[in-house]
Structure formats: C-alpha cells, structure tokens
Write a protein that holds these residues in place. Structure first.
Motif, PDB file in Angstrom:
ATOM      1  N   ARG A  81     -59.101  -9.228 -61.861  1.00 48.64           N
ATOM      2  CA  ARG A  81     -58.103  -9.747 -60.927  1.00 48.64           C
ATOM      3  C   ARG A  81     -56.728  -9.156 -61.204  1.00 48.64           C
ATOM      4  O   ARG A  81     -55.948  -8.889 -60.278  1.00 48.64           O
ATOM      5  CB  ARG A  81     -58.050 -11.277 -60.999  1.00 48.64           C
ATOM      6  N   LYS A  82     -56.429  -8.925 -62.476  1.00 46.43           N
ATOM      7  CA  LYS A  82     -55.125  -8.373 -62.845  1.00 46.43           C
ATOM      8  C   LYS A  82     -54.974  -6.920 -62.411  1.00 46.43           C
ATOM      9  O   LYS A  82     -53.868  -6.369 -62.461  1.00 46.43           O
ATOM     10  CB  LYS A  82     -54.938  -8.485 -64.361  1.00 46.43           C
ATOM     11  N   SER A  83     -56.058  -6.297 -61.989  1.00 43.84           N
ATOM     12  CA  SER A  83     -56.004  -4.912 -61.526  1.00 43.84           C
ATOM     13  C   SER A  83     -55.577  -4.803 -60.072  1.00 43.84           C
ATOM     14  O   SER A  83     -55.346  -3.700 -59.575  1.00 43.84           O
ATOM     15  CB  SER A  83     -57.380  -4.243 -61.704  1.00 43.84           C
ATOM     16  N   ILE A  84     -55.478  -5.937 -59.383  1.00 39.69           N
ATOM     17  CA  ILE A  84     -54.975  -5.941 -58.007  1.00 39.69           C
ATOM     18  C   ILE A  84     -53.454  -6.020 -58.050  1.00 39.69           C
ATOM     19  O   ILE A  84     -52.903  -6.879 -58.751  1.00 39.69           O
ATOM     20  CB  ILE A  84     -55.559  -7.130 -57.222  1.00 39.69           C
ATOM     21  N   PRO A  85     -52.745  -5.158 -57.351  1.00 39.44           N
ATOM     22  CA  PRO A  85     -51.277  -5.156 -57.412  1.00 39.44           C
ATOM     23  C   PRO A  85     -50.683  -6.515 -57.051  1.00 39.44           C
ATOM     24  O   PRO A  85     -51.204  -7.230 -56.179  1.00 39.44           O
ATOM     25  CB  PRO A  85     -50.888  -4.091 -56.385  1.00 39.44           C
ATOM     26  N   ALA A  86     -49.595  -6.872 -57.729  1.00 42.62           N
ATOM     27  CA  ALA A  86     -48.969  -8.177 -57.552  1.00 42.62           C
ATOM     28  C   ALA A  86     -48.484  -8.404 -56.127  1.00 42.62           C
ATOM     29  O   ALA A  86     -48.439  -9.553 -55.656  1.00 42.62           O
ATOM     30  CB  ALA A  86     -47.807  -8.334 -58.537  1.00 42.62           C
ATOM     31  N   ASP A  87     -48.111  -7.337 -55.439  1.00 53.26           N
ATOM     32  CA  ASP A  87     -47.627  -7.519 -54.068  1.00 53.26           C
ATOM     33  C   ASP A  87     -48.769  -7.685 -53.063  1.00 53.26           C
ATOM     34  O   ASP A  87     -48.528  -7.975 -51.883  1.00 53.26           O
ATOM     35  CB  ASP A  87     -46.734  -6.356 -53.646  1.00 53.26           C
ATOM     36  N   ILE A  88     -50.000  -7.518 -53.515  1.00 53.82           N
ATOM     37  CA  ILE A  88     -51.177  -7.731 -52.675  1.00 53.82           C
ATOM     38  C   ILE A  88     -51.828  -9.086 -52.970  1.00 53.82           C
ATOM     39  O   ILE A  88     -52.247  -9.811 -52.067  1.00 53.82           O
ATOM     40  CB  ILE A  88     -52.227  -6.613 -52.904  1.00 53.82           C
ATOM     41  N   LEU A  89     -51.881  -9.441 -54.245  1.00 48.24           N
ATOM     42  CA  LEU A  89     -52.595 -10.633 -54.685  1.00 48.24           C
ATOM     43  C   LEU A  89     -51.792 -11.901 -54.413  1.00 48.24           C
ATOM     44  O   LEU A  89     -50.597 -11.977 -54.725  1.00 48.24           O
ATOM     45  CB  LEU A  89     -52.901 -10.524 -56.182  1.00 48.24           C
ATOM     46  N   ARG A  90     -52.450 -12.891 -53.846  1.00 43.51           N
ATOM     47  CA  ARG A  90     -51.854 -14.217 -53.662  1.00 43.51           C
ATOM     48  C   ARG A  90     -52.668 -15.218 -54.478  1.00 43.51           C
ATOM     49  O   ARG A  90     -53.904 -15.247 -54.377  1.00 43.51           O
ATOM     50  CB  ARG A  90     -51.860 -14.626 -52.187  1.00 43.51           C
ATOM     51  N   GLU A  91     -51.991 -16.033 -55.267  1.00 42.94           N
ATOM     52  CA  GLU A  91     -52.676 -16.993 -56.124  1.00 42.94           C
ATOM     53  C   GLU A  91     -52.213 -18.409 -55.800  1.00 42.94           C
ATOM     54  O   GLU A  91     -51.013 -18.660 -55.636  1.00 42.94           O
ATOM     55  CB  GLU A  91     -52.422 -16.673 -57.597  1.00 42.94           C
ATOM     56  N   TYR A  92     -53.163 -19.325 -55.722  1.00 41.38           N
ATOM     57  CA  TYR A  92     -52.897 -20.726 -55.424  1.00 41.38           C
ATOM     58  C   TYR A  92     -53.463 -21.551 -56.576  1.00 41.38           C
ATOM     59  O   TYR A  92     -54.625 -21.384 -56.966  1.00 41.38           O
ATOM     60  CB  TYR A  92     -53.580 -21.137 -54.120  1.00 41.38           C
ATOM     61  N   GLU A  93     -52.658 -22.468 -57.113  1.00 40.30           N
ATOM     62  CA  GLU A  93     -53.107 -23.213 -58.287  1.00 40.30           C
ATOM     63  C   GLU A  93     -52.615 -24.648 -58.258  1.00 40.30           C
ATOM     64  O   GLU A  93     -51.488 -24.938 -57.845  1.00 40.30           O
ATOM     65  CB  GLU A  93     -52.618 -22.528 -59.567  1.00 40.30           C
TER      66      GLU A  93
END
Length: 393
Positions: A169-181
């Motif tokens: 998951r960390k290999s996906i660029p931060a500007d692409i990845l959306r995380e909900y927690e």
C-alpha cells in the motif's frame, strides 16, 4: 542480481496470498509468493475462524478444503446475550439456508501451505527489503533480498497481500491514495484454552461492564474475548481474573456451567476500521488487510480478504486465459463496494454490543432498544443474518 519472471508476483504468504496462488496455479497461471516471516511464524498467528459460505467454496475450489470439511463445524446460528438472557439469530432461517463454518484461520493457512507444497508452488520465506518498481510502466518488477542475495522478479502484475503494515500500500503515491480510518477506544483481550466451548454456537454478549464473546476452534479448544481499555496489557490479567470477568458478562446459566482452565495464548487486539482507495494502482492490486481492516465483531476480516481473492482470481483468469481485461479493470470498484458494506456491518455490530467510554444513560437505553427491536423484527434479523453469512460476490 538473480532475475526471474512470473505472471503474478504475490507479496504476502498469509491465507490471502496463498489462496490466490493456489487458485491461479490450478488455472495454469504462474505465481511466486514472497513472505517476510518464517512459515512457523505465519502458522503461529492466532486469528478468527468464522468462515462465510463464499470463503468455504473458494477453499474447496482451491483443493485445500478437505480437512475443513472433515473437522470444521457448520453453525446454523449464534446467540446474543443481553439483560441476563440469550436470544438466538437463526442464520439458516433468515439467510435462505446459508450457514457459516467454524474453522480456525491458522488451520486454513496450514492447509493452504500443504496444498502449495503438493503442487510445487513457489513460496519464498524470510525475504527482506522488498521494493516494488515501475508499477505504471512497461516492466513491473519486485526486488528483494533472499538468503543474503539480491533478487529480482519481473511480473505482469503484482498483488499486495502483505497486511496493514506491508510495503504494497505504501508503494501507491500519496497524492493517489485515500485512506479512511476509525479507531475504537477499547481493545479485545483474548485467550485460547484447552476447554470445552461454553455453548455449541457462538455467544456475543452486550453487558454494562463491556462486550464479551464465547467462540471456539473445536470441541476441546475454545477462544474467549472481553472488551478492555486500550491502556490494559495482557500481562495485567491473570487467567483467574479473566475467567471471573468473562463470567460476570454472561447470563448466569452460561457462566455456571462454563469449563475454565489455563490459557495457552493471551493477547490484546486494538479495534479499528480502515479502508484504502483505490485498490489498484497500475500493475499493483491490493488485497486483504493491505487495503482494509474491520473490527472483528462481525467476523469479516478474513472473509473480506477472500472476496478480494475471488475478484482477483476471476480477473486474472479472464486476462491470461481469455484475453479479457474487464475483470481487472473493475476490480477496485467491485471490491470496494463489498468492503464498505462489510465495514458498515462491522461498525454496527461493534456499536450495538460494546460499552463506549462516553456513553450517557440515554445512549445505553438506546443501545438496549436497538437490541430489543432486533429480536422483535423478522426483517432486522434477516438483515443481520444476510450480512453475517456474507453478502454475494
């Protein structure tokens, strides 16, 4: 650097990665599985064991379901304890005959390892420094260290089934990845004991002192949980203290006949809801805990991973065997639609049965009213049963 190629490189040798590897191998699609830990370490993880119908069918399809069918227990329902009484959810009645299978995740993983061994499947353990490369380019590949040597695997696709803390998951660029927690303000203290289960079916307990769960692995191996503050540590709890507190949260008739004994495993698990979007980035596909976490109240963690694997297996089979990319292109949207429904169900079950630190007297009455409504409504019980046995793939 030693270099080799495969069709699908799978990061993570837990049940998700092993199941996908097994299914693809049976379809004639080549895979290599990379696992950071030793096999003994993976098999030492104590996890849940309530399997949805869909997972059971996948395990059978993979050729690794024979021992599950011999030793697993089919459950047609479960109980919810509240206000000193037990009410039963009849799964078979309310979910069109569907049931669940009680069979430990450790045993599932063991069966999958044996199936991989029998087919000569490639599973590399104790790999280090895994890095994913060129995920949006023409040459996706993985580099890593194994047995002290640098290695590279070229692959058409990479599946990240390496858990919440993995590299995928960390290999996906931060500007692409959306995380909900959503982090819950309590944990589950669980013990494993060589004792007979408290009842033939699972008991979920809602009590003013906190949640409890009576589960099992087989007729002589039981798994019990109680809700505890996040500040607690497992070593703070003696076995006697655990059994006393568990009995306080159960109806008297259940507590009186419960068999107790020394714990053979004891740990505290925090509870969280987590979803990462999208579940595909170029050649990388996320599966299982790498993409989503649910609180264990609804028994959805391993089962959600299984639905991911179902979608991936179908997508890869279409791509490699029939030249059709539609299944892979729709994977993220299709998987996430089911993930969010399971997140909602797990959140609802958790909210229904746990004592939250900031609950007012009105909140507690509303929580009890929700339970009273559940057991007065056929429609409400049907909704719970449909979600518990697993929504359709």
């Amino acid at each position: 650097m030693q270099t080799e190629s495969t069709q699908v490189a799978i990061i993570g040798g837990g049940p998700s990665g092993l199941l996908l590897s097994q299914l693809l191998h049976k379809a004639g699609i080549d895979t290599i599985v990379l696992e950071r830990q030793t096999r003994d370490y993976v098999l030492g993880r104590i996890r849940a064991g309530v399997l949805e119908t869909g997972f059971v069918e996948l395990l059978r399809k993979s050729g690794a379901g024979a021992r599950m069918d011999r030793e697993g227990e089919i459950h047609h329902g479960f109980h919810i304890a509240h206000q000193g009484r037990l009410d039963r959810i009849d799964l078979a009645r309310h979910a069109q005959g569907q049931t669940v299978m009680v069979y430990g995740q450790t045993e599932v993983t063991r069966d999958l390892y044996e199936a991989r061994d029998a087919m000569g499947g490639r599973v590399l353990h104790e790999v280090q420094d895994v890095v994913l490369h060129d995920l949006k380019g023409a040459q996706p590949h993985v580099t890593f260290i194994h047995d002290g040597a640098e290695r590279r695997i070229n692959a058409s696709f990479i599946v990240g089934a390496d858990g919440f803390h993995g590299v995928s998951r960390k290999s996906i660029p931060a500007d692409i990845l959306r995380e909900y927690e959503k982090v819950y303000p309590f944990g589950w203290l669980g013990i494993l004991s060589e004792t007979a289960p408290a009842a033939p079916e699972l008991i979920y307990a809602r009590h003013d002192r906190g949640f409890a769960l009576c589960s099992m692995r087989n007729s002589r191996l039981s798994r019990y949980y109680i809700q505890v503050p996040l500040s607690d540590k497992a070593e703070d709890w003696s076995d006697d203290a655990f059994w006393q507190e568990l009995k306080r949260r159960l109806p008297e008739a259940v507590a009186e006949q419960m068999e107790t004994g020394p714990s053979i495993e004891k740990s505290i698990a925090p509870l969280r809801s987590f979803v990462a979007e999208p579940m595909r980035y170029g050649a990388l596909f996320l599966a299982g805990d790498a993409a989503h976490i649910v609180p264990p109240t609804g028994a959805k963690g391993l089962n959600l991973a299984a639905s991911d694997i179902h979608y991936l297996y179908e997508g890869f089979a279409d791509y490699f065997l029939r030249g059709e990319a539609g299944g892979l292109d729709s994977y993220s949207a299709k998987a996430l639609a089911r993930v969010w429904k399971a997140e909602r169900f797990s959140w609802w079950m958790t909210s229904l049965l746990h004592r939250f630190p900031d609950m007012s007297p009105a909140d507690l009455r509303l929580q009890q009213a929700d339970l009273d409504y559940l057991f007065s409504s056929e429609a409400a019980q049907t909704s719970l049963a449909e979600n518990y046995v697993g929504l359709p793939y």
